[in-house]
Design an enzyme around this catalytic site. Structure first.
Site, PDB file in Angstrom:
ATOM      1  CB  CYS A 286      -0.943   0.004   1.204  1.00 32.76           C
ATOM      2  SG  CYS A 286      -2.112  -1.371   1.206  1.00 32.76           S
TER       3      CYS A 286
ATOM      4  CG  HIS B 287      -3.200   3.143   2.256  1.00 35.14           C
ATOM      5  ND1 HIS B 287      -3.581   2.755   0.985  1.00 35.14           N
ATOM      6  CD2 HIS B 287      -3.455   2.078   3.059  1.00 35.14           C
ATOM      7  CE1 HIS B 287      -4.026   1.526   1.028  1.00 35.14           C
ATOM      8  NE2 HIS B 287      -3.969   1.089   2.266  1.00 35.14           N
TER       9      HIS B 287
ATOM     10  CG  ASN C  82      -6.771  -0.877   0.912  1.00 32.33           C
ATOM     11  OD1 ASN C  82      -6.035  -0.436   0.034  1.00 32.33           O
ATOM     12  ND2 ASN C  82      -6.301  -1.437   2.021  1.00 32.33           N
TER      13      ASN C  82
END
Length: 340
Positions: free
Chosen positions: A116, A257, A287
């Protein structure tokens, strides 16, 4: 020779057409909209459902839109960097596939794997290449087909992830005070037990056993990851604030993020910035791993103004994390209109 600063001169994104909302997901696994929304902030996510296409498809769609939007000559692109944790193949690189599909004749390409945190690391890498003076134009793409490593029988993880890609064009400028000002990145290696895909690598190659036992999907211990993510991203931003003699009031926007709305809110509190300064689109995409930060830039580009102080921060498997202090280099409203 004037100092070269590395700046973003354009941003574009791509998400699949298919929308998997919480109501539909509740018909696949034992969950419901209220449970997902209150714990994650996610209402829907985009899923790439077509057979036989992967992350490179998402990446090249975003990159092609970026080239069209910026009007840059493809033959002037020096490099393509794709940050991804879901490559099309073990080899060749996804970036090489994207380069080939785009028809770039004078560029080289490589993937960067940092989960990520991938886009942020790839962007910092590109900035260093530009600042060296050896390269003029680099396309940086964050792209992931997270649905390919998501277990839709696991109610704890399957609501979290979506597919998408975001791309930025990185160029040099001699104008002072713009672009990447500072960065702070770290990886501690302690995260392996808490966030990983067990099989498919050289430690545990693919086999009938690994497929039968669902070992090719993302495994996460949510509470542990939450705790580490909040402290790491908050502390990384604090480090940059301190060493650049900035206060929270100097920050115009924070882009984290997009892992979980609770994490985003906790990071904002730890850094000391109000949520009005935190750009969030997790409710729409979930996500998307390396695609999260560039997709936020794509969604909010029109409100960004030249000179805005932006902090990027991310946390991912590894545990790999960090933060970037960046000065936005153009008025996004005019660029966003050109891209419509």
């Amino acid at each position: 020779m004037d100092k070269i600063n590395a700046i973003i001169t354009g941003v574009a994104g791509f998400v699949p057409d298919y929308v998997l909302n919480n109501e539909e997901l509740s018909r696949i696994v034992d969950t419901n909209d209220e449970w997902i929304t209150t714990r994650t902030g996610i209402k829907e996510r985009r899923i790439l459902t077509e057979e036989g296409i992967g992350t490179s498809y998402l990446a090249r769609k975003a990159a092609r839109l970026l080239l069209k939007k910026t009007g840059v000559d493809p033959d002037t692109i020096d490099a393509v960097i794709v940050a991804t944790t879901t490559p099309d193949y073990v080899h060749p690189s996804t970036a090489s596939i994207v380069l080939g599909k785009l028809g770039l004749k004078n560029a080289f390409a490589f993937d960067l794997s940092a989960a990520c945190s991938g886009f942020m690391y790839a962007f910092d890498t590109a900035c260093g290449m530009i600042q060296s003076g050896r390269y003029k134009k680099i396309i940086v793409i964050g792209a992931d087909k997270m649905s390919s490593i998501t277990d839709y029988t696991d109610r704890a993880t399957c609501p979290l992830f979506g597919d998408g890609a975001g791309a930025v064009l990185v160029e040099g400028t001699t104008e002072e005070g713009l672009g990447l000002i500072d960065s702070f990145h770290r990886a501690d290696g302690i995260g392996l037990p808490f966030l990983h895909v067990k099989a498919g690598g050289s430690v545990c190659p693919s086999s009938q056993f690994t497929v039968d036992h669902h070992l090719h999907y993302t495994y996460q211990e949510g509470r542990t990851v939450y705790r580490y993510a909040v402290s790491a991203m908050g502390d990384d931003c604090a480090t940059l604030l301190e060493r650049n003699q900035l206060t929270q009031d100097d920050v115009d926007y924070v882009i984290t993020h997009q892992a979980n709305l609770r994490i985003i809110e906790a990071v904002a509190k730890r850094v000391g910035v109000p949520m009005e300064k935190v750009l969030v689109n997790i409710q729409r995409y979930g996500n998307t791993s390396a695609a999260c930060i560039p997709l936020v830039l794509w969604d909010f580009e029109k409100q960004l103004k030249k000179g805005d102080t932006i902090f990027f921060t991310a946390f991912g498997a590894g545990f790999a994390h960090g933060a970037i202090y960046y000065k936005w280099a153009y008025d996004g409203s005019s660029s966003a209109e050109q891209g419509q």
